[in-house]
Design an enzyme around this catalytic site. Structure first.
Site, short mmCIF file in Angstrom:
data_model
loop_
_atom_site.label_atom_id
_atom_site.label_comp_id
_atom_site.label_asym_id
_atom_site.label_seq_id
_atom_site.Cartn_x
_atom_site.Cartn_y
_atom_site.Cartn_z
N ALA A 131 0.59 -1.38 0.03
CA ALA A 131 -0.12 -0.19 -0.03
C ALA A 131 1.02 1.29 -0.03
O ALA A 131 1.91 1.47 0.64
CB ALA A 131 -1.02 0.10 1.14
N ALA A 182 6.46 1.18 5.62
CA ALA A 182 7.25 0.41 4.91
C ALA A 182 7.38 0.73 3.29
O ALA A 182 8.61 0.49 2.93
CB ALA A 182 7.06 -1.18 5.35
N CYS A 183 6.34 0.82 2.86
CA CYS A 183 6.20 1.03 1.40
C CYS A 183 6.68 2.25 1.00
O CYS A 183 7.45 2.32 -0.02
CB CYS A 183 4.56 0.71 0.84
SG CYS A 183 3.89 -0.70 1.06
N ASN A 184 6.69 3.41 1.77
CA ASN A 184 7.17 4.59 1.63
C ASN A 184 8.79 4.39 1.48
O ASN A 184 9.60 4.91 0.86
CB ASN A 184 6.83 5.62 2.76
CG ASN A 184 5.60 6.02 2.46
OD1 ASN A 184 4.93 5.77 1.41
ND2 ASN A 184 4.92 7.02 3.56
N ALA A 217 9.73 2.38 -1.42
CA ALA A 217 9.84 3.46 -2.69
C ALA A 217 10.91 4.17 -2.81
O ALA A 217 11.62 4.56 -3.97
CB ALA A 217 8.46 3.96 -2.79
#
Length: 165
Positions: free
Chosen positions: A49, A54-56, A59
């Site tokens: 998401a 964590a995804c930030n 990315a």
């Protein structure tokens, strides 16, 4: 509209197998497909998401190392279940210098074996399993990594790519 061929539930791909077909909109509304990428070797990573810690991190790590992938001739594509609108804001907010793809129907995620059962804090649920693939010019897997951690993954992937030669 998204399209992908289905993989059996829990299916994991290995090096040399042909990657599933996919067709997904990117954060600018353009369509990216396996067919459109034939002839190009690329990184395709799946993350749960946009705009989560964590995804930030993952990315931004890809963003900060995109030139390292570029020197190897590897464009980067991120895939999440988010909408095009969400991904457009995500890409702008984090100044992403690579393409992110929307898979809100989970079709590509299922096809790649990245959608399945997860456990978190004792709770079991269906969700996206953080995974990364390198797909070669012919559309087959050069690398398939499932259940990767966000932190440190990009650096590990770069090391793994060096070992592939």
């Amino acid at each position: 509209m998204t399209q992908a061929s289905a993989a059996p539930t829990g299916h994991r791909f290995t090096v040399g197998q042909e990657a599933p077909d996919f067709q997904l909109p990117d954060h600018q509304g353009n369509t990216v497909s396996k067919q459109s990428l034939l002839g190009t070797r690329y990184v395709l990573y799946f993350y749960p998401a946009a705009n989560t810690p964590a995804c930030n991190q993952q990315a931004c790590d890809f963003r900060d190392h995109v030139e390292d992938f570029g020197t190897q001739g590897l464009p980067v594509y991120g895939v999440s279940p988010d909408s095009v609108e969400t991904l457009s804001k995500f890409a702008a907010k984090h100044e992403l210098n690579f393409t992110v793809l929307a898979d809100p129907e989970h079709e590509a995620s299922v096809a790649f074996g990245t959608w399945g059962e997860k456990k978190n804090y004792g709770r079991t649920y269906e969700g996206l399993i953080r995974s990364t693939f390198v797909i070669n010019e012919q559309g087959a897997f050069d690398l398939a990594q499932y259940n990767v951690r966000a932190k440190g993954h990009v650096e590990k992937l770069l090391r793994d790519l060096q070992n592939l030669g």
